[in-house]
Design an enzyme around this catalytic site. Structure first.
Site, mmCIF file in Angstrom:
data_model
loop_
_atom_site.group_PDB
_atom_site.id
_atom_site.type_symbol
_atom_site.label_atom_id
_atom_site.label_comp_id
_atom_site.label_asym_id
_atom_site.label_seq_id
_atom_site.Cartn_x
_atom_site.Cartn_y
_atom_site.Cartn_z
ATOM 1 N N HIS A 1 -37.932 -11.368 74.456
ATOM 2 C CA HIS A 1 -36.556 -11.834 74.670
ATOM 3 C C HIS A 1 -36.171 -12.149 75.915
ATOM 4 O O HIS A 1 -35.236 -12.696 76.096
ATOM 5 C CB HIS A 1 -35.445 -10.887 73.937
ATOM 6 N N ASP B 1 -41.419 -7.626 70.115
ATOM 7 C CA ASP B 1 -40.896 -8.023 71.110
ATOM 8 C C ASP B 1 -41.682 -7.790 72.635
ATOM 9 O O ASP B 1 -41.582 -6.764 73.198
ATOM 10 C CB ASP B 1 -39.535 -7.119 71.513
ATOM 11 N N SER C 1 -34.394 -5.031 80.814
ATOM 12 C CA SER C 1 -35.410 -5.353 79.685
ATOM 13 C C SER C 1 -36.804 -5.723 80.234
ATOM 14 O O SER C 1 -37.025 -6.837 81.257
ATOM 15 C CB SER C 1 -34.748 -6.731 78.945
#
Length: 250
Positions: A66, A110, A204
């Site tokens: 992402h 992910d 992230s």
């Protein structure tokens, strides 16, 4: 007092948000995590955001899928990303490879590999992080760590690398918090709900490090930053990682 209320609110309003900024952590010792990468991403709508990542080979950085975008600038060897440090290496991206079965909502598979145009120069401030050799099911109670340049609930970001220790939780804890999203075969649950320690917006793609090995990738969690958080289980993707890194350059 208001932080306590926010913590309670986080449980009353369980909402998924991309993971990121470090909460309840501290400044990392300069260059004690030489594998860390700082990513500046420009989306297709020209929006700019930041993610973490980590060097796994001289020519590959691993991060979350992402974190992909129209352009990705990669900085290795950084401690304070607001300063021009001699240790920093600014790398050019050759290609980004997201997992072919990645889904944004709910976050699934992910994981993304960033191939560098040139190999990084290995120094005391720039070194790759080891990956697991086979599928690993971490034991609940094991203490791991996460690092990143995010801030906390009081700040949008921190220029100096932050780190925090997180406890691996039983799968049931995340299955309860994220009943429609959590996949125990490909995801790790970490962060004790009784402790105000967590990743949050901005980190992230950074690694969950357990025993000097990258076991997970910061993926998602509650939008208020409350633990537990969800990490992509790297050992579930070893075949794809090996195949991708050893395929001919495009």
């Amino acid at each position: 007092m208001w932080l306590v209320l926010l913590h309670l609110l986080a449980f009353l309003l369980p909402s998924r948000a991309m993971a990121g900024e470090i909460i309840g952590g501290k400044d990392a010792k300069p260059h004690s995590r030489p594998y860390m990468a700082y990513l500046t991403i420009t989306r297709s709508n020209s929006e700019e955001t930041n993610c973490g990542g980590f060097l796994i080979r001289e020519d590959f950085v691993m991060t979350a899928a992402h974190c992909n975008g129209r352009t990705i600038n990669i900085t290795l060897g950084a401690h304070n990303i607001k300063k021009k440090e001699e240790t920093q290496q600014h790398m050019v991206l050759l290609r980004s490879i997201t997992h072919p079965e990645y889904k944004k909502n709910p976050p699934t598979n992910d994981i993304m590999l960033l191939q560098l145009e040139k190999k990084a120069k290995l120094t005391k401030a720039v070194k790759p992080l080891k990956l697991p050799r086979s599928f690993v099911k971490l034991k609940p109670g094991m203490v791991c760590s996460v690092a990143g340049w995010g801030g906390n609930l009081l700040a949008n970001m921190q220029p100096v690398l932050q780190e925090v220790k997180l406890k691996v939780m039983r799968d049931e804890v995340c299955e309860s918090c994220y009943p429609r999203n959590f996949k125990n075969k490909t995801q790790i649950c970490a962060g004790d709900p009784r402790q105000w320690k967590s990743s949050y917006q901005g980190d992230s793609g950074g690694p969950l490090v357990c025993g000097k090995v990258a076991e997970g990738i910061v993926s998602y969690g509650n939008k208020y930053g409350a633990p537990p958080r969800v990490f992509t289980r790297i050992s579930s993707y070893l075949s794809w990682i090996d195949r991708t890194m050893n395929s001919p350059r495009l």
